[in-house]
Design a protein around this motif. Structure first.
Motif, PDB file in Angstrom:
ATOM      1  N   HIS A 279       0.816  -1.209   0.000  1.00  0.00           N
ATOM      2  CA  HIS A 279       0.000   0.000   0.000  1.00  0.00           C
ATOM      3  C   HIS A 279       0.857   1.270   0.000  1.00  0.00           C
ATOM      4  CE1 HIS A 279      -3.794  -2.156   1.046  1.00  0.00           C
ATOM      5  NE2 HIS A 279      -2.952  -2.989   1.628  1.00  0.00           N
ATOM      6  N   ILE A 280       2.192   1.108   0.087  1.00  0.00           N
ATOM      7  CA  ILE A 280       3.086   2.241   0.334  1.00  0.00           C
ATOM      8  C   ILE A 280       3.848   2.655  -0.916  1.00  0.00           C
ATOM      9  CG2 ILE A 280       5.159   2.966   1.590  1.00  0.00           C
ATOM     10  CD1 ILE A 280       4.307   1.124   3.841  1.00  0.00           C
ATOM     11  N   VAL A 281       3.954   3.965  -1.109  1.00  0.00           N
ATOM     12  CA  VAL A 281       4.842   4.537  -2.125  1.00  0.00           C
ATOM     13  C   VAL A 281       5.794   5.482  -1.396  1.00  0.00           C
ATOM     14  CG1 VAL A 281       5.033   5.956  -4.190  1.00  0.00           C
ATOM     15  CG2 VAL A 281       3.087   4.405  -3.925  1.00  0.00           C
ATOM     16  N   VAL A 282       7.100   5.234  -1.531  1.00  0.00           N
ATOM     17  CA  VAL A 282       8.114   6.073  -0.868  1.00  0.00           C
ATOM     18  C   VAL A 282       8.859   6.866  -1.928  1.00  0.00           C
ATOM     19  CG1 VAL A 282      10.120   6.108   0.662  1.00  0.00           C
ATOM     20  CG2 VAL A 282       8.373   4.337   0.945  1.00  0.00           C
ATOM     21  N   TYR A 283       9.016   8.152  -1.687  1.00  0.00           N
ATOM     22  CA  TYR A 283       9.752   9.024  -2.606  1.00  0.00           C
ATOM     23  C   TYR A 283      11.151   9.208  -2.045  1.00  0.00           C
ATOM     24  CZ  TYR A 283       4.979   9.872  -4.111  1.00  0.00           C
ATOM     25  OH  TYR A 283       3.683   9.698  -4.545  1.00  0.00           O
ATOM     26  N   GLN A 284      12.144   8.575  -2.701  1.00  0.00           N
ATOM     27  CA  GLN A 284      13.495   8.597  -2.169  1.00  0.00           C
ATOM     28  C   GLN A 284      14.514   8.336  -3.269  1.00  0.00           C
ATOM     29  OE1 GLN A 284      13.875   5.420   0.705  1.00  0.00           O
ATOM     30  NE2 GLN A 284      13.003   3.902  -0.651  1.00  0.00           N
ATOM     31  N   ALA A 285      15.764   8.642  -2.945  1.00  0.00           N
ATOM     32  CA  ALA A 285      16.870   8.391  -3.866  1.00  0.00           C
ATOM     33  C   ALA A 285      17.669   7.196  -3.362  1.00  0.00           C
ATOM     34  CB  ALA A 285      17.755   9.635  -3.956  1.00  0.00           C
ATOM     35  N   SER A 286      18.771   6.891  -4.047  1.00  0.00           N
ATOM     36  CA  SER A 286      19.658   5.837  -3.577  1.00  0.00           C
ATOM     37  C   SER A 286      20.282   6.275  -2.253  1.00  0.00           C
ATOM     38  CB  SER A 286      20.760   5.566  -4.599  1.00  0.00           C
ATOM     39  OG  SER A 286      21.555   6.725  -4.779  1.00  0.00           O
ATOM     40  N   GLU A 287      20.846   5.347  -1.519  1.00  0.00           N
ATOM     41  CA  GLU A 287      21.364   5.620  -0.178  1.00  0.00           C
ATOM     42  C   GLU A 287      22.383   6.753  -0.160  1.00  0.00           C
ATOM     43  OE1 GLU A 287      23.935   3.136   3.074  1.00  0.00           O
ATOM     44  OE2 GLU A 287      22.175   2.135   2.227  1.00  0.00           O
ATOM     45  N   ASN A 288      23.202   6.860  -1.205  1.00  0.00           N
ATOM     46  CA  ASN A 288      24.239   7.893  -1.244  1.00  0.00           C
ATOM     47  C   ASN A 288      23.689   9.289  -1.519  1.00  0.00           C
ATOM     48  OD1 ASN A 288      26.280   6.026  -0.767  1.00  0.00           O
ATOM     49  ND2 ASN A 288      26.613   5.634  -2.942  1.00  0.00           N
ATOM     50  N   SER A 289      22.446   9.379  -1.944  1.00  0.00           N
ATOM     51  CA  SER A 289      21.832  10.674  -2.264  1.00  0.00           C
ATOM     52  C   SER A 289      20.579  10.926  -1.437  1.00  0.00           C
ATOM     53  CB  SER A 289      21.478  10.731  -3.758  1.00  0.00           C
ATOM     54  OG  SER A 289      22.627  10.593  -4.558  1.00  0.00           O
ATOM     55  N   GLN A 290      20.540  10.330  -0.244  1.00  0.00           N
ATOM     56  CA  GLN A 290      19.340  10.421   0.580  1.00  0.00           C
ATOM     57  C   GLN A 290      19.692  10.692   2.037  1.00  0.00           C
ATOM     58  OE1 GLN A 290      15.898   9.923  -0.348  1.00  0.00           O
ATOM     59  NE2 GLN A 290      15.582  10.686   1.724  1.00  0.00           N
ATOM     60  N   LEU A 291      19.078  11.736   2.615  1.00  0.00           N
ATOM     61  CA  LEU A 291      19.182  11.929   4.059  1.00  0.00           C
ATOM     62  C   LEU A 291      18.222  10.954   4.723  1.00  0.00           C
ATOM     63  CD1 LEU A 291      19.409  15.646   5.244  1.00  0.00           C
ATOM     64  CD2 LEU A 291      21.152  13.883   5.217  1.00  0.00           C
ATOM     65  N   PRO A 292      18.720  10.094   5.615  1.00  0.00           N
ATOM     66  CA  PRO A 292      17.863   9.029   6.154  1.00  0.00           C
ATOM     67  C   PRO A 292      16.799   9.480   7.131  1.00  0.00           C
ATOM     68  CG  PRO A 292      20.040   8.960   7.168  1.00  0.00           C
ATOM     69  CD  PRO A 292      20.118   9.963   6.057  1.00  0.00           C
ATOM     70  N   HIS A 293      16.936  10.674   7.712  1.00  0.00           N
ATOM     71  CA  HIS A 293      15.968  11.055   8.739  1.00  0.00           C
ATOM     72  C   HIS A 293      14.693  11.685   8.178  1.00  0.00           C
ATOM     73  CE1 HIS A 293      17.529  15.108   8.097  1.00  0.00           C
ATOM     74  NE2 HIS A 293      16.570  15.591   8.865  1.00  0.00           N
ATOM     75  N   ILE A 294      14.646  11.918   6.852  1.00  0.00           N
ATOM     76  CA  ILE A 294      13.439  12.458   6.224  1.00  0.00           C
ATOM     77  C   ILE A 294      12.815  11.377   5.343  1.00  0.00           C
ATOM     78  CG2 ILE A 294      12.511  14.175   4.634  1.00  0.00           C
ATOM     79  CD1 ILE A 294      14.665  16.098   5.521  1.00  0.00           C
ATOM     80  N   ILE A 295      11.554  11.081   5.586  1.00  0.00           N
ATOM     81  CA  ILE A 295      10.819  10.079   4.818  1.00  0.00           C
ATOM     82  C   ILE A 295       9.588  10.743   4.206  1.00  0.00           C
ATOM     83  CG2 ILE A 295       9.538   7.908   4.887  1.00  0.00           C
ATOM     84  CD1 ILE A 295      11.277   7.123   7.315  1.00  0.00           C
ATOM     85  N   GLY A 296       9.562  10.824   2.873  1.00  0.00           N
ATOM     86  CA  GLY A 296       8.402  11.333   2.158  1.00  0.00           C
ATOM     87  C   GLY A 296       7.685  10.164   1.511  1.00  0.00           C
ATOM     88  N   MET A 297       6.382  10.030   1.754  1.00  0.00           N
ATOM     89  CA  MET A 297       5.679   8.835   1.295  1.00  0.00           C
ATOM     90  C   MET A 297       4.178   9.096   1.164  1.00  0.00           C
ATOM     91  SD  MET A 297       5.823   6.670   4.890  1.00  0.00           S
ATOM     92  CE  MET A 297       4.761   5.350   4.314  1.00  0.00           C
TER      93      MET A 297
END
Length: 390
Positions: A279-297
């Protein structure tokens, strides 16, 4: 209430609060006053400037204090345009820029500037090839936010900066979400200016800063202004600056530790969401281009505003996007930049962790979201069955 909206603002660090009170009590003079009380405030101000400049790896004379990130963005853009290296009225910016950038550029557009807005790729990153194609002989300024506040993607500042240097384009970046979260010193040589804010790093609200590259011959937007070498009007907030400097020293020292912690919290969050992963869609980049503490979904079929209210009912504070745009009805700029349709965009919400967020809190939030989705699904199925029986 358990707080999961640290990308919007952070609580004031207790040590920074103590520094604020002491500075406001013992160094209350106007730093522009010539008497000894004013000189004491000036000494503290310049000490803070030197400390922050050292953290950033910049010349203290290139650091100017502001009332926050929004004012810093405004002042930087106006300063750079007053010192542009070539003739032209073309500006390039990202669709997902902060509302303060939009405000300035929309006004400039009415004054004859032409703005090219760049979208994101599917992973939330500016397409460098598209950026290069957008550059024209009359392009004088480029504005690209370093870290997106809604989905946490990190833009390739070095590559963008090299392109700007090659084409003699001034480059401003909003560093409000990246300062104190990742090491930024390595990117500064590729920028003409950047802004940051105190309340995103456990400092006080109403204070921030802007860097303008030494040698840029800018002119004041406010004629006759004397504060901060003419960059802005208004008495300098010395207590706020002192508190921000204290908070900055602490958070910069903790960057590696916090980054690893946020990665672990992010992994645990999605692990707990496994029962509803379809049921989930997450808007994110690869690990090297992503701040882990922000989750947009988003949750398919559920509006983000409804999810936020349901989480609030359960005792969890989350967000539906940038706090500076909450009064607007349009979908989040990050989702627009991703090319997501309006119906899907309405489902967007944001979760962001802080340095005191615990694994237990993250598990409880994720478990709460699972319950919300399962209850919503059961209710939807029941309504469909009732309609079929009518």
């Amino acid at each position: 209430m358990i707080y999961f909206d640290f990308a919007a603002t952070t609580p004031l660090d207790p040590e920074a609060a103590e520094v604020y009170v002491k500075a406001a009590t013992d160094f209350f003079g106007n730093s522009s006053s010539l008497h000894d009380v004013g000189s004491q405030a000036t000494t503290l101000l310049e000490h803070c400037r030197a400390e922050l400049a050292s953290l950033l790896g910049i010349d203290p004379t290139s650091l100017y204090f502001t009332s926050g990130g929004s004012e810093g963005n405004f002042l930087a853009i106006e300063a750079l345009l007053s010192a542009k290296e070539k003739a032209g009225k073309h500006i390039i910016a990202g669709i997902a820029e902060h509302s303060s950038i939009y405000g300035v550029l929309n006004r400039l557009e009415k004054e004859g500037f032409e703005i090219t807005w760049l979208p994101f790729t599917s992973d939330g990153i500016i397409d460098l090839d598209q950026l290069l194609r957008a550059i024209r002989p009359d392009t004088v300024l480029l504005c690209i936010q370093h870290v997106n506040s809604e989905i946490g993607t990190i833009q390739p500042i070095e590559e963008i900066g090299r392109a700007c240097r090659e084409h003699k384009i001034l480059f401003h970046s909003d560093f409000v979400q990246s300062f104190g979260k990742i090491e930024i010193r390595q990117f500064i040589p590729f920028l003409t200016s950047f802004s940051f804010s105190g309340h995103k790093i456990y400092g006080p609200k109403g204070v921030g800063g802007v860097y303008i590259q030494p040698g840029v011959a800018w002119h004041s937007f406010f004629p006759g202004t004397s504060h901060e070498k003419g960059l802005r009007p208004g008495t300098i907030n010395v207590p706020g600056i002192a508190a921000m400097a204290t908070a900055a020293q602490k958070i910069v020292q903790s960057i590696p530790e916090n980054f690893l912690k946020f990665q672990q919290l992010r992994e645990q969050f999605f692990k707990t969401l496994e029962p509803i992963k379809d049921h989930i869609v997450v808007y994110q980049a690869s690990e090297n281009s992503q701040l882990p503490h922000i989750i947009g979904m988003r949750i398919i079929g559920i509006e983000g505003q409804w999810m936020m209210l349901e989480c609030n009912r359960l005792g969890y504070a989350i967000s539906t996007g940038s706090a500076c745009s909450m009064g607007l009805q349009a979908p989040s700029k990050a989702v627009q930049a991703l090319g997501v349709g309006n119906d899907a965009a309405k489902g967007f919400f944001r979760i962001s962790f802080g340095q005191h967020t615990t694994t237990d809190e993250v598990v409880r939030l994720a478990s709460g979201i699972v319950r919300i989705v399962e209850e919503f699904t059961k209710s939807t199925i029941k309504k469909k069955q009732e309609v079929m029986l009518e």
